[in-house]
Write a protein that holds these residues in place. Sequence first.
Motif, short mmCIF file in Angstrom:
data_model
loop_
_atom_site.label_atom_id
_atom_site.label_comp_id
_atom_site.label_asym_id
_atom_site.label_seq_id
_atom_site.Cartn_x
_atom_site.Cartn_y
_atom_site.Cartn_z
N LEU A 154 -8.88 -26.71 19.61
CA LEU A 154 -8.04 -25.47 18.91
C LEU A 154 -7.07 -26.16 17.74
O LEU A 154 -7.19 -25.23 16.64
N PRO A 155 -6.99 -27.01 17.56
CA PRO A 155 -6.33 -27.82 15.78
C PRO A 155 -7.32 -28.08 15.30
O PRO A 155 -8.58 -28.28 15.17
N LEU A 156 -6.93 -28.21 13.93
CA LEU A 156 -7.97 -27.69 12.51
C LEU A 156 -8.43 -29.77 12.21
O LEU A 156 -9.54 -30.48 11.95
N LEU A 157 -6.60 -30.61 12.08
CA LEU A 157 -6.88 -31.76 12.01
C LEU A 157 -7.59 -33.01 12.76
O LEU A 157 -6.90 -33.02 13.84
N LEU B 116 -14.24 -29.05 14.56
CA LEU B 116 -16.26 -28.85 14.26
C LEU B 116 -16.61 -28.87 12.71
O LEU B 116 -16.54 -28.05 12.09
N GLU B 117 -17.56 -29.81 12.30
CA GLU B 117 -18.59 -29.35 11.31
C GLU B 117 -19.35 -28.16 10.96
O GLU B 117 -19.63 -27.78 11.96
N LYS B 118 -18.84 -28.12 9.91
CA LYS B 118 -18.20 -26.29 9.39
C LYS B 118 -20.24 -26.30 8.81
O LYS B 118 -20.70 -25.87 8.67
N LYS C 73 -14.33 -25.40 3.14
CA LYS C 73 -14.00 -27.16 3.69
C LYS C 73 -13.60 -25.98 5.11
O LYS C 73 -14.80 -26.16 5.96
N ILE C 74 -12.78 -25.14 5.81
CA ILE C 74 -12.49 -24.68 7.09
C ILE C 74 -12.90 -23.15 7.08
O ILE C 74 -13.26 -23.63 8.64
N GLN C 75 -13.67 -23.02 6.36
CA GLN C 75 -14.28 -21.59 7.11
C GLN C 75 -13.44 -20.80 7.76
O GLN C 75 -14.27 -20.38 9.15
#
Length: 407
Positions: free
Chosen positions: A203-206, A210-212, A149-151
């Motif tokens: 910088l943050p994830l939540l 960006l859409e992977k 999901k996060i790649q």
Amino acid sequence: MGSQRRNHSGNLKRSEENEKHFSSGLRSKGIVEELESHNFTDRKLSPININTFKRNDNDRPEPLVIAKLYAILETVADRVEMHKNIGEQRNNWNSLLLTSINALTLAAAAMTGIAATSAVGGGAPVAALKLSSTVMYLSATGMLSLMNKIQPSQLAEEQRNAARWFKQLHNQIQTIIAMGNPATSDVKEMMEKVLALDKAYPLPLLGAMLEKFPANVEPAVWWPEQRRRQAKGLDGKKGWNGWNGKLEEEMREIIGVMRKKDKADYLRLGGKALKLNKFLAISGPVLTGLAALGSAFVGSSNHDSWAVVLGVVAGALASVVNTFEHGWQVGMVFEMYRSNAGFFKLMEESIESNLIEKDMERRENGELFEMKVALQLGRSLSQLRDLADSSSGKAKEEVEEFASKLF
């Protein structure tokens, strides 16, 4: 009589002193007037003009503008360090998660095989092996789903790109300050570039990642909208500012080559990398899930054969898929292609913003701009002109050469 004689002699001395003082004053005044007249008449012949060393207060940059630019400069330097550190962290995520998930998957597959060979005797040892392998497979499935999901490899590439563009922005601000006389518009432009980069590479994830796996591959955009420039001729004179009809036609041809060859090729490659990454991201958790299901049925009389095959083979295949996806960093490759396409999109917009500006004084100097385009494409000026000539006229459909020689 004596007193009159003394008074008369004193008056004569004072009159003589006054005459001497008056004559010396005349002489000194004449010298000054001579020097001043010589200064005015011979100033054009002097190799040094003292007026050139006088500061023009109107040309001094405003202290507040300089202070704002330095504040932005410090912020940009901090952004570079932040993205560099976070990029290294996320690259470590990719390595550690890959190693951990593969270790769990292969260990679970080995336990499944051992449980199958020991299933004849049954008992607690077989049940423990079955339960352990199932738990490990389920753990690997959850971790792999999160990783896909996060790649992390793609995240690391995003931070590397962000650090690169922030370094470039840092150099631009330093150049503006070094050249002197920055304007308020420069402060506004630099602020917009900082905010555009923050938006393009969060910088943050939540909530901000960006859409992977986007539906369509689009070039990365990390710059603000191109705005109309202020008139800034390098020579301070009005004119064509280094532009002519031939240079304009050359730039149009360069845009055509970049759009049809370079940008289109990277978008095509990015699309293939995205499809491959989607397939691998789905296949990995599906295989570990099936392996968990198979390991749970090992030892049962009715489903023993297919359960063993599924528990062992699916686990082995899952480790292969995981290694291929994250070991080869397919997500990073996709982000690289997307970023390269964005680079050519930026060049297109930069050239077009100059060409559509009718006021030549508001354009960037033509000679300087041509040199920048050539350097960005890894070409000399003669090679850039040859490329434009080869793509013009009837030769447009026959051109096979890409605009960039760098990548």
